[in-house]
Scaffold this motif. Structure first.
Motif, PDB file in Angstrom:
ATOM      1  N   VAL A  96      40.119  -5.510  46.021  1.00  0.00           N
ATOM      2  CA  VAL A  96      39.281  -6.708  45.934  1.00  0.00           C
ATOM      3  C   VAL A  96      39.061  -7.323  47.312  1.00  0.00           C
ATOM      4  CG1 VAL A  96      39.227  -9.080  45.040  1.00  0.00           C
ATOM      5  CG2 VAL A  96      39.811  -7.192  43.531  1.00  0.00           C
ATOM      6  N   LYS A  97      40.124  -7.395  48.101  1.00  0.00           N
ATOM      7  CA  LYS A  97      39.982  -7.972  49.441  1.00  0.00           C
ATOM      8  C   LYS A  97      39.090  -7.101  50.328  1.00  0.00           C
ATOM      9  CE  LYS A  97      44.110 -10.823  49.549  1.00  0.00           C
ATOM     10  NZ  LYS A  97      45.394 -11.106  50.172  1.00  0.00           N
ATOM     11  N   SER A  98      39.163  -5.777  50.148  1.00  0.00           N
ATOM     12  CA  SER A  98      38.316  -4.879  50.947  1.00  0.00           C
ATOM     13  C   SER A  98      36.840  -5.065  50.604  1.00  0.00           C
ATOM     14  CB  SER A  98      38.726  -3.423  50.761  1.00  0.00           C
ATOM     15  OG  SER A  98      38.316  -2.943  49.497  1.00  0.00           O
ATOM     16  N   GLN A  99      36.569  -5.558  49.391  1.00  0.00           N
ATOM     17  CA  GLN A  99      35.190  -5.819  48.975  1.00  0.00           C
ATOM     18  C   GLN A  99      34.764  -7.248  49.296  1.00  0.00           C
ATOM     19  OE1 GLN A  99      35.461  -4.789  44.830  1.00  0.00           O
ATOM     20  NE2 GLN A  99      35.159  -2.617  45.243  1.00  0.00           N
TER      21      GLN A  99
ATOM     22  N   ILE B  29      49.294  -5.438  43.523  1.00  0.00           N
ATOM     23  CA  ILE B  29      49.029  -5.189  44.948  1.00  0.00           C
ATOM     24  C   ILE B  29      47.847  -4.243  45.188  1.00  0.00           C
ATOM     25  CG2 ILE B  29      50.766  -3.370  45.169  1.00  0.00           C
ATOM     26  CD1 ILE B  29      50.011  -6.018  47.837  1.00  0.00           C
ATOM     27  N   LEU B  30      47.759  -3.165  44.431  1.00  0.00           N
ATOM     28  CA  LEU B  30      46.657  -2.215  44.634  1.00  0.00           C
ATOM     29  C   LEU B  30      45.311  -2.884  44.382  1.00  0.00           C
ATOM     30  CD1 LEU B  30      45.670   0.617  45.286  1.00  0.00           C
ATOM     31  CD2 LEU B  30      45.993   1.212  42.873  1.00  0.00           C
TER      32      LEU B  30
ATOM     33  N   GLY C  19      35.342 -13.677  32.995  1.00  0.00           N
ATOM     34  CA  GLY C  19      36.728 -14.015  33.288  1.00  0.00           C
ATOM     35  C   GLY C  19      36.871 -14.783  34.585  1.00  0.00           C
ATOM     36  N   ALA C  20      38.056 -14.722  35.111  1.00  0.00           N
ATOM     37  CA  ALA C  20      38.361 -15.366  36.390  1.00  0.00           C
ATOM     38  C   ALA C  20      38.928 -14.302  37.310  1.00  0.00           C
ATOM     39  CB  ALA C  20      39.369 -16.483  36.203  1.00  0.00           C
ATOM     40  N   LEU C  21      38.589 -14.395  38.567  1.00  0.00           N
ATOM     41  CA  LEU C  21      39.171 -13.520  39.572  1.00  0.00           C
ATOM     42  C   LEU C  21      40.165 -14.370  40.355  1.00  0.00           C
ATOM     43  CD1 LEU C  21      39.407 -10.899  41.121  1.00  0.00           C
ATOM     44  CD2 LEU C  21      37.482 -11.632  42.542  1.00  0.00           C
ATOM     45  N   GLU C  22      41.424 -14.132  40.090  1.00  0.00           N
ATOM     46  CA  GLU C  22      42.489 -14.857  40.772  1.00  0.00           C
ATOM     47  C   GLU C  22      43.288 -13.824  41.557  1.00  0.00           C
ATOM     48  OE1 GLU C  22      44.004 -18.294  38.250  1.00  0.00           O
ATOM     49  OE2 GLU C  22      43.089 -16.939  36.761  1.00  0.00           O
ATOM     50  N   ILE C  23      42.882 -13.647  42.779  1.00  0.00           N
ATOM     51  CA  ILE C  23      43.407 -12.567  43.609  1.00  0.00           C
ATOM     52  C   ILE C  23      44.928 -12.612  43.705  1.00  0.00           C
ATOM     53  CG2 ILE C  23      43.386 -11.569  45.934  1.00  0.00           C
ATOM     54  CD1 ILE C  23      40.410 -12.498  46.088  1.00  0.00           C
ATOM     55  N   GLU C  24      45.495 -13.805  43.788  1.00  0.00           N
ATOM     56  CA  GLU C  24      46.956 -13.912  43.931  1.00  0.00           C
ATOM     57  C   GLU C  24      47.703 -13.394  42.708  1.00  0.00           C
ATOM     58  OE1 GLU C  24      45.366 -17.560  42.054  1.00  0.00           O
ATOM     59  OE2 GLU C  24      44.821 -16.503  43.875  1.00  0.00           O
ATOM     60  N   ARG C  25      47.044 -13.311  41.547  1.00  0.00           N
ATOM     61  CA  ARG C  25      47.685 -12.816  40.316  1.00  0.00           C
ATOM     62  C   ARG C  25      47.584 -11.295  40.160  1.00  0.00           C
ATOM     63  NH1 ARG C  25      45.770 -16.529  35.276  1.00  0.00           N
ATOM     64  NH2 ARG C  25      47.572 -17.883  35.235  1.00  0.00           N
ATOM     65  N   LEU C  26      46.766 -10.653  40.973  1.00  0.00           N
ATOM     66  CA  LEU C  26      46.530  -9.218  40.818  1.00  0.00           C
ATOM     67  C   LEU C  26      47.688  -8.374  41.347  1.00  0.00           C
ATOM     68  CD1 LEU C  26      42.810  -9.018  42.007  1.00  0.00           C
ATOM     69  CD2 LEU C  26      43.656  -8.904  39.654  1.00  0.00           C
TER      70      LEU C  26
END
Length: 172
Positions: free
Chosen positions: A138-141, A132-133, A123-130
């Motif tokens: 993801v950002k912590s990783q 909040i939790l 897939g795609a990891l699109e952080i802005e679409r996730l």
């Protein structure tokens, strides 16, 4: 019974929905009629020649809405050709171990309906679409947004599935 193929999906952040669109487009390019509908919006599957069901993977499982759809439509799905696809970031690295893990993600849906074929796509990891939790996790990783989807593989699989659905009813 219509000659249409239903492509239905459950997606949390959009990556699976976009792959479902690519599957539908590939089928149409091959001459099949399709409907593409989110699992929560499907009212009846009995009028389709075949059904392709996809789900994003979260916490090692298909999304609840996809599982609910399969349970709700179990009887009708058992009488027509069904294929499953999953979308997960695990497959950004296509290794034997990852393929084995990804195949296990089908255990839940397969316990309800037996598909004639399955596939797992990166897939795609699109952080802005996730939600909040998930963004926080993801950002912590220290993950970054990236698109690992291979649309050539998706379209090749879709065309193969369309041919198998058509052959299952003596068409083409």
């Amino acid at each position: 019974m219509a000659e249409k193929i239903l492509v239905t999906y459950a997606s949390k952040s959009g990556s699976t929905a976009e792959i479902a669109v690519a599957i539908s487009e590939a089928l149409r390019e091959s001459g099949y009629e399709t409907d593409i509908i989110h699992v929560s919006k499907v009212t009846d599957v009995s009028s389709y020649r075949g059904v392709i069901i996809g789900s994003g993977i979260y916490m090692g499982r298909w999304l609840r809405s996809a599982m609910k759809f399969i349970r709700k439509n179990k009887t009708a799905l058992q009488s027509i050709p069904v294929a499953f696809f999953s979308v997960c970031l695990l497959m950004k690295e296509d290794t034997e171990e990852n393929r084995k893990t990804a195949e296990a993600y089908f255990d839940g849906p397969k316990s309800i309906v037996s598909p004639f074929e399955t596939a797992t796509f990166a897939g795609a990891l699109e952080i802005e679409r996730l939600p909040i939790l998930y963004k926080i996790i993801v950002k912590s990783q220290k993950e970054k947004s990236a698109d690992y989807r291979n649309y050539d593989n998706v379209k090749k699989w879709a065309k193969s599935v369309g041919e198998k659905i058509a052959r299952s009813v003596g068409r083409r």
